[in-house]
Motif scaffolding. Sequence first.
Motif, PDB file in Angstrom:
ATOM      1  N   ASP A  55      74.022  25.208  40.594  1.00 58.15           N
ATOM      2  CA  ASP A  55      74.183  24.540  39.298  1.00 58.15           C
ATOM      3  C   ASP A  55      75.650  24.533  38.884  1.00 58.15           C
ATOM      4  OD1 ASP A  55      73.806  23.327  36.923  1.00 58.15           O
ATOM      5  OD2 ASP A  55      72.782  24.994  35.946  1.00 58.15           O
ATOM      6  N   THR A  56      76.402  23.603  39.439  1.00 62.15           N
ATOM      7  CA  THR A  56      77.837  23.538  39.130  1.00 62.15           C
ATOM      8  C   THR A  56      78.084  23.073  37.694  1.00 62.15           C
ATOM      9  OG1 THR A  56      77.810  21.361  40.152  1.00 62.15           O
ATOM     10  CG2 THR A  56      78.638  23.178  41.486  1.00 62.15           C
ATOM     11  N   GLU A  57      77.097  22.416  37.106  1.00 65.24           N
ATOM     12  CA  GLU A  57      77.270  21.917  35.747  1.00 65.24           C
ATOM     13  C   GLU A  57      77.398  23.067  34.743  1.00 65.24           C
ATOM     14  OE1 GLU A  57      74.504  18.799  35.073  1.00 65.24           O
ATOM     15  OE2 GLU A  57      75.272  18.334  33.082  1.00 65.24           O
ATOM     16  N   SER A  58      76.901  24.241  35.128  1.00 63.84           N
ATOM     17  CA  SER A  58      76.973  25.392  34.219  1.00 63.84           C
ATOM     18  C   SER A  58      78.303  26.121  34.314  1.00 63.84           C
ATOM     19  CB  SER A  58      75.846  26.372  34.549  1.00 63.84           C
ATOM     20  OG  SER A  58      76.039  26.893  35.846  1.00 63.84           O
ATOM     21  N   LEU A  59      79.231  25.591  35.091  1.00 65.83           N
ATOM     22  CA  LEU A  59      80.515  26.268  35.288  1.00 65.83           C
ATOM     23  C   LEU A  59      81.539  25.925  34.209  1.00 65.83           C
ATOM     24  CD1 LEU A  59      80.916  25.832  39.165  1.00 65.83           C
ATOM     25  CD2 LEU A  59      80.261  27.893  37.932  1.00 65.83           C
ATOM     26  N   GLY A  60      81.131  25.216  33.182  1.00 65.60           N
ATOM     27  CA  GLY A  60      82.060  24.882  32.103  1.00 65.60           C
ATOM     28  C   GLY A  60      83.112  23.887  32.555  1.00 65.60           C
ATOM     29  N   ASP A  61      84.379  24.228  32.278  1.00 68.28           N
ATOM     30  CA  ASP A  61      85.465  23.297  32.600  1.00 68.28           C
ATOM     31  C   ASP A  61      85.635  23.076  34.092  1.00 68.28           C
ATOM     32  OD1 ASP A  61      86.068  22.593  30.106  1.00 68.28           O
ATOM     33  OD2 ASP A  61      87.993  23.634  29.961  1.00 68.28           O
ATOM     34  N   LEU A  62      85.157  24.014  34.894  1.00 61.32           N
ATOM     35  CA  LEU A  62      85.259  23.814  36.346  1.00 61.32           C
ATOM     36  C   LEU A  62      84.437  22.605  36.789  1.00 61.32           C
ATOM     37  CD1 LEU A  62      85.154  27.424  37.837  1.00 61.32           C
ATOM     38  CD2 LEU A  62      87.071  25.835  37.759  1.00 61.32           C
ATOM     39  N   TRP A  63      83.382  22.317  36.026  1.00 57.59           N
ATOM     40  CA  TRP A  63      82.569  21.118  36.295  1.00 57.59           C
ATOM     41  C   TRP A  63      83.430  19.867  36.135  1.00 57.59           C
ATOM     42  CZ3 TRP A  63      78.750  18.690  38.346  1.00 57.59           C
ATOM     43  CH2 TRP A  63      78.169  17.561  37.770  1.00 57.59           C
ATOM     44  N   ASN A  64      84.261  19.870  35.073  1.00 64.07           N
ATOM     45  CA  ASN A  64      85.168  18.733  34.876  1.00 64.07           C
ATOM     46  C   ASN A  64      86.150  18.605  36.040  1.00 64.07           C
ATOM     47  OD1 ASN A  64      83.987  18.227  32.418  1.00 64.07           O
ATOM     48  ND2 ASN A  64      85.464  19.468  31.276  1.00 64.07           N
ATOM     49  N   LEU A  65      86.624  19.767  36.517  1.00 64.19           N
ATOM     50  CA  LEU A  65      87.549  19.757  37.650  1.00 64.19           C
ATOM     51  C   LEU A  65      86.879  19.130  38.873  1.00 64.19           C
ATOM     52  CD1 LEU A  65      90.229  20.709  39.030  1.00 64.19           C
ATOM     53  CD2 LEU A  65      89.033  22.816  39.590  1.00 64.19           C
ATOM     54  N   LEU A  66      85.626  19.528  39.113  1.00 64.95           N
ATOM     55  CA  LEU A  66      84.904  18.968  40.265  1.00 64.95           C
ATOM     56  C   LEU A  66      84.731  17.461  40.126  1.00 64.95           C
ATOM     57  CD1 LEU A  66      82.105  21.639  40.896  1.00 64.95           C
ATOM     58  CD2 LEU A  66      84.063  21.113  42.352  1.00 64.95           C
ATOM     59  N   LEU A  67      84.386  17.017  38.911  1.00 61.80           N
ATOM     60  CA  LEU A  67      84.210  15.580  38.693  1.00 61.80           C
ATOM     61  C   LEU A  67      85.514  14.823  38.927  1.00 61.80           C
ATOM     62  CD1 LEU A  67      81.976  15.468  35.493  1.00 61.80           C
ATOM     63  CD2 LEU A  67      81.345  14.733  37.786  1.00 61.80           C
ATOM     64  N   LEU A  68      86.611  15.403  38.415  1.00 58.48           N
ATOM     65  CA  LEU A  68      87.907  14.745  38.611  1.00 58.48           C
ATOM     66  C   LEU A  68      88.274  14.691  40.090  1.00 58.48           C
ATOM     67  CD1 LEU A  68      89.810  16.276  35.587  1.00 58.48           C
ATOM     68  CD2 LEU A  68      89.462  13.845  35.993  1.00 58.48           C
ATOM     69  N   LEU A  69      88.055  15.816  40.776  1.00 55.30           N
ATOM     70  CA  LEU A  69      88.369  15.835  42.208  1.00 55.30           C
ATOM     71  C   LEU A  69      87.467  14.878  42.980  1.00 55.30           C
ATOM     72  CD1 LEU A  69      88.969  19.647  42.879  1.00 55.30           C
ATOM     73  CD2 LEU A  69      90.665  17.814  42.839  1.00 55.30           C
ATOM     74  N   GLY A  70      86.200  14.791  42.524  1.00 54.60           N
ATOM     75  CA  GLY A  70      85.259  13.881  43.183  1.00 54.60           C
ATOM     76  C   GLY A  70      85.692  12.433  43.083  1.00 54.60           C
ATOM     77  N   GLY A  71      86.434  12.096  42.050  1.00 51.53           N
ATOM     78  CA  GLY A  71      86.963  10.736  41.942  1.00 51.53           C
ATOM     79  C   GLY A  71      88.334  10.609  42.587  1.00 51.53           C
ATOM     80  N   ALA A  72      89.149  11.661  42.416  1.00 51.75           N
ATOM     81  CA  ALA A  72      90.542  11.578  42.864  1.00 51.75           C
ATOM     82  C   ALA A  72      90.663  11.619  44.385  1.00 51.75           C
ATOM     83  CB  ALA A  72      91.354  12.705  42.244  1.00 51.75           C
ATOM     84  N   VAL A  73      89.960  12.553  45.019  1.00 52.92           N
ATOM     85  CA  VAL A  73      90.122  12.713  46.473  1.00 52.92           C
ATOM     86  C   VAL A  73      89.724  11.442  47.232  1.00 52.92           C
ATOM     87  CG1 VAL A  73      89.361  14.009  48.505  1.00 52.92           C
ATOM     88  CG2 VAL A  73      89.976  15.226  46.412  1.00 52.92           C
ATOM     89  N   PRO A  74      88.522  10.873  46.961  1.00 53.86           N
ATOM     90  CA  PRO A  74      88.218   9.603  47.638  1.00 53.86           C
ATOM     91  C   PRO A  74      89.227   8.507  47.295  1.00 53.86           C
ATOM     92  CG  PRO A  74      86.227  10.516  46.684  1.00 53.86           C
ATOM     93  CD  PRO A  74      87.371  11.336  46.170  1.00 53.86           C
ATOM     94  N   GLY A  75      89.706   8.509  46.051  1.00 50.91           N
ATOM     95  CA  GLY A  75      90.702   7.508  45.645  1.00 50.91           C
ATOM     96  C   GLY A  75      91.982   7.636  46.453  1.00 50.91           C
ATOM     97  N   PHE A  76      92.454   8.877  46.634  1.00 49.81           N
ATOM     98  CA  PHE A  76      93.672   9.094  47.420  1.00 49.81           C
ATOM     99  C   PHE A  76      93.464   8.680  48.880  1.00 49.81           C
ATOM    100  CE2 PHE A  76      94.970  12.256  44.085  1.00 49.81           C
ATOM    101  CZ  PHE A  76      96.084  11.550  43.665  1.00 49.81           C
ATOM    102  N   ILE A  77      92.284   9.010  49.420  1.00 44.91           N
ATOM    103  CA  ILE A  77      92.025   8.676  50.839  1.00 44.91           C
ATOM    104  C   ILE A  77      92.012   7.156  51.030  1.00 44.91           C
ATOM    105  CG2 ILE A  77      90.294   8.757  52.679  1.00 44.91           C
ATOM    106  CD1 ILE A  77      89.474  11.527  51.606  1.00 44.91           C
ATOM    107  N   VAL A  78      91.288   6.464  50.132  1.00 48.74           N
ATOM    108  CA  VAL A  78      91.239   5.000  50.254  1.00 48.74           C
ATOM    109  C   VAL A  78      92.621   4.406  50.042  1.00 48.74           C
ATOM    110  CG1 VAL A  78      90.305   2.883  49.239  1.00 48.74           C
ATOM    111  CG2 VAL A  78      88.803   4.839  49.616  1.00 48.74           C
ATOM    112  N   GLY A  79      93.371   4.926  49.074  1.00 46.64           N
ATOM    113  CA  GLY A  79      94.725   4.419  48.821  1.00 46.64           C
ATOM    114  C   GLY A  79      95.655   4.669  49.995  1.00 46.64           C
TER     115      GLY A  79
END
Lengths: 93, 229
Positions: A55-79
């Motif tokens: 349950d990563t959603e219960s990690l508080g702000d770390l959940w936001n970090l995961l969401l950001l990384l989930g968008g950023a990492v694929p974005g960087f790879i495609v770019g």
Amino acid sequence: MFNLRKTVLLAWVALAAPVLAQTGDKTPMKGMDEAVNINLAQQAGHENAGKPLLDTESLGDLWNLLLLLGGAVPGFIVGRYWDHLFGKRDKQP
Amino acid sequence: MHIAEGIITGVAAFAYAGAGAALMAVGARGIRRFQEEHPERKPLIGMGAAVIFFLTLIPIPAFTGTTSHPCATPLIAILLGPRVALALTGVSLLLQAALFAHGGFSSWGANLLALGLVGGMSGWGAFQFARKLGAPIGWAGALGGVVGDILVYVAAGLILALALSHAPGAQYSFAGYLSVIYVAYGPTQLPLALGEAAITGLVLRHVLRQRPEVLSDLRVWGGRDVQST
């Protein structure tokens, strides 16, 4: 003039926004997995349907970090490798 | 829309996981072959994984007040081959289950079957069919996108209906669950399937204009077809 790279970049940002804005049960827009699959499964007796093992959603702000990384990492790879599919043609000698 | 954790349980979960592992083995061989045949195109594998991972994670709002996501596997299967798409889907589904509670470990095999195998194979097959008929690449890609997207949800509905009709408190028969699920999926997923068709077709058409030698090298649209859009 139509510029695919800019269009895709804008679409990427627009599409990432709902992910970043997702706030679990408080959101009025539920995913179909929750609205249909989990709902039907719970009615059919699967009380634990939808309860994640991790349950990563219960990690508080770390959940936001995961969401950001989930968008950023694929974005960087495609770019990074954009030109392999969408760049200009190789110049002939 | 992935099948979430806790819906597929017991023997069925192990059976789907076994099927998923076998599909991953097939996919791994596909990736190895792709790397041997196209060593200079290896970055496309990373790009394909990133596209599948991201596009199958984003919740796109629909008219019905629910959200769903595109499949992306038809496009990647058309570009890199269905076996490569299969392996990339399997890895993406594992990461999504671990990091975002999207899908699940117990439903990983079932999701791989629907999204990776059915989505990739049907999208690729529809594209090849349209190509053989002489359709332009944009329309062939659009057909692959829409067929792949819809069949992913057809397969997911079948898997879900099968699981729920055997649940301890099942309220409908298999056919009853299938009807309920498809009626619920339809209004959200059909517009998204049309969007996936448009994106798949436009991307392929753009790649053909910019880098026809890549499509020819990958045997997506080779030889005399390179000249025609």
